[in-house]
Design an enzyme around this catalytic site. Structure first.
Site, mmCIF file in Angstrom:
data_model
loop_
_atom_site.group_PDB
_atom_site.id
_atom_site.type_symbol
_atom_site.label_atom_id
_atom_site.label_comp_id
_atom_site.label_asym_id
_atom_site.label_seq_id
_atom_site.Cartn_x
_atom_site.Cartn_y
_atom_site.Cartn_z
ATOM 1 N NE ARG A 37 -3.958 -2.047 2.303
ATOM 2 C CZ ARG A 37 -4.598 -2.425 3.394
ATOM 3 N NH1 ARG A 37 -4.424 -1.741 4.517
ATOM 4 N NH2 ARG A 37 -5.392 -3.468 3.386
ATOM 5 N NE ARG A 41 -7.050 4.926 2.047
ATOM 6 C CZ ARG A 41 -7.814 4.286 2.921
ATOM 7 N NH1 ARG A 41 -8.909 4.865 3.396
ATOM 8 N NH2 ARG A 41 -7.481 3.088 3.342
ATOM 9 N NE ARG A 50 -9.237 7.132 -6.021
ATOM 10 C CZ ARG A 50 -9.882 6.614 -4.979
ATOM 11 N NH1 ARG A 50 -9.228 5.923 -4.071
ATOM 12 N NH2 ARG A 50 -11.170 6.810 -4.823
ATOM 13 C CG ASP A 86 -9.285 -3.404 -4.649
ATOM 14 O OD1 ASP A 86 -8.950 -2.788 -3.619
ATOM 15 O OD2 ASP A 86 -10.141 -4.313 -4.656
ATOM 16 C CE1 TYR A 164 -13.601 -7.954 0.595
ATOM 17 C CE2 TYR A 164 -11.729 -8.837 -0.616
ATOM 18 C CZ TYR A 164 -12.238 -8.002 0.363
ATOM 19 O OH TYR A 164 -11.395 -7.230 1.112
#
Length: 354
Positions: A37, A41, A50, A86, A164
Site C-alpha cells: 500500500r 492515501r 485521484r 485492487d 468477497y
C-alpha cells in the site's frame, strides 16, 4: 511460453536488481525495501491525482494507474513499484457488479452462494485480451518509466476473492464462505476454480506486460485452519500461480494472520513468503526450513511511534531477516492512510544504510 524479448528480465533492466536478487535467495549489496500500500492515501500526490475518481475507475485508467504506481518510487526511493490495483479488479473485468465503497470496501451487487450463481460466472468465460487491455497498458507505461526498478504484479488469492464473492462485502469472520466450503464442497470447488483462473489471468497479463515478480495476496486466509486451508484453498492458489509458472518470474505469497499456514502457502508454488507483523522473521525462517526468501515485517502500528522506537524495531527486523536466504524489507501489512510519508522515506534510507 517465454517472456517477450522486451521484458525487463530479458533485456537485463531488472535482472540483477536488488529485489530480484533477494527474491532469488541472494544477498544484494543494497537490502531491498518496499511497502505494501505504498501507492495510496498516505501520499498527498495520490489524493490529488485521484480526486473525483472512484477507486476502480482509477485502477482501470492506464495513465492514472501508472502515475499512482510511480509516485512512491519517486518519493521514497523504494526498490520496487507495486502495481496500483485492487483485489476485486478482475471481478470488474469479468463483468461483475462490484464497487468499492469508501469506509466499507468491496461491495457486490449480489452475493454468489449457489451452484447456479457459480454457473453464471462460468458462462462469462475467461478474461479476454480486450478486457485486460487497461491492465497491460498501465503496466507497460509503468515499466517504461521505472527503468531498472522492477515492478511487482499484484493479484488476490482465490480464497480471498471467493470470500468477497460469497459474503458480498467485507466480513470479519467470513462465516458464509466457510459454511459454503463445507456444506456444498462441489459448488465451492467450482467457485474457487473460477476465481483461480480469473485472478491468475489477471496476474499473467501483468507479467507479460513487464512485471518482474508476481505477488498473490491472501488477505483472509488467516480465518482458516491449516486443514481447511490445505483442503479448500491451497489447491486453488496453486492453480492461480500456475498461470505464471512458465514465465520464469519469482512469485511471492502473503497473507495476514497466516503464521500457522506459512509452509502450506509456500508449497503451493511460491518462491518467497511474506510474513505479517505477528511472527518474528527468524521464527518464520525456522518454520520454513531455512530455504525460503522472506519479505516483511515491520509492524505498521509503529510507523506513528517516536523515531528511536521505530528505528530500533526496523533494525531488529533487519537482524532477524538475515537468518533467511534472502530478505526484502516490507511492512507486516499495508501502510495506514494516516502515515507521515517522511517516515517511510526515512525507513528506506535506514534500510539501505544498515
Amino acid at each position: 511460453m517465454s517472456l517477450p524479448p522486451t521484458h525487463p528480465l530479458v533485456d537485463g533492466r531488472t535482472t540483477h536488481s536488488a529485489l530480484v536478487t533477494a527474491y532469488s535467495g541472494g544477498r544484494p549489496a543494497r537490502r531491498p525495501v518496499w511497502f505494501m500500500r505504498q501507492a495510496g492515501r498516505s501520499l498527498p500526490e495520490y489524493r490529488a491525482a485521484r480526486s473525483g475518481t472512484a477507486m476502480l475507475d482509477a485502477c482501470l485508467t492506464p495513465e492514472l494507474a501508472a502515475e499512482i504506481t510511480l509516485q512512491p518510487v519517486r518519493r521514497h526511493d523504494v526498490d520496487a513499484g507495486i502495481f496500483f490495483s485492487d483485489i476485486v479488479v478482475p471481478l470488474r473485468l469479468a463483468g461483475l457488479d462490484v464497487v468499492i465503497e469508501p469506509g466499507v470496501g468491496p461491495v457486490l451487487g449480489s452475493a454468489v452462494r449457489t451452484a447456479d450463481d457459480v454457473a453464471r460466472l462460468q458462462d462469462g468465460g475467461p478474461l479476454t485480451s480486450d478486457a485486460l487491455a487497461p491492465i497491460t497498458q498501465a503496466v507497460s507505461l509503468t515499466v517504461a518509466a521505472l527503468g531498472s526498478t522492477p515492478l511487482i504484479g499484484f493479484a488476490g488469492a482465490p480464497f480471498t476473492l471467493a470470500a468477497y464473492l460469497v459474503e458480498g462485502r467485507p466480513s470479519r469472520d467470513h462465516l458464509a464462505a466457510r459454511t459454503l466450503m463445507h456444506s456444498d464442497p462441489d459448488t465451492w470447488a467450482a467457485l474457487m476454480a473460477w476465481a483461480a483462473d480469473v485472478t491468475g489471468e489477471f496476474l499473467r497479463a501483468q507479467v507479460l506486460a513487464g512485471a518482474s515478480a508476481a505477488q498473490l495476496f491472501d488477505s483472509w486466509a488467516g480465518s482458516l485452519s491449516l486443514a481447511d486451508y490445505e483442503t479448500h484453498a491451497a489447491p486453488w492458489s496453486a492453480r492461480a500461480f500456475g498461470h505464471v509458472t512458465d514465465l520464469a518470474v519469482r512469485t511471492v505469497h502473503f497473507g495476514t494472520g497466516t503464521s500457522e499456514l506459512l509452509v502450506a502457502m509456500r508449497d503451493v508454488g511460491a518462491d518467497v513468503i511474506g510474513v505479517d507483523y505477528r511472527l518474528p522473521l527468524d521464527e518464520a525462517n525456522r518454520r520454513l526450513g531455512g530455504r525460503t526468501p522472506l519479505q516483511g515485517n515491520i509492524d505498521p502500528a509503529l510507523l506513528a511511534a517516536p523515531w528511536p522506537v521505530l528505528e530500533a524495531h526496523v533494525r531488529d527486523v533487519i537482524a532477524r531477516g538475515t537468518h533467511a536466504p534472502g530478505h526484502v524489507v516490507n511492512l507486516g501489512h499495508g501502510v495506514p492512510p494516516e502515515t507521515d510519508p517522511d517516515v517511510l522515506t526515512r525507513i528506506v534510507a535506514l534500510v539501505h544504510e544498515a
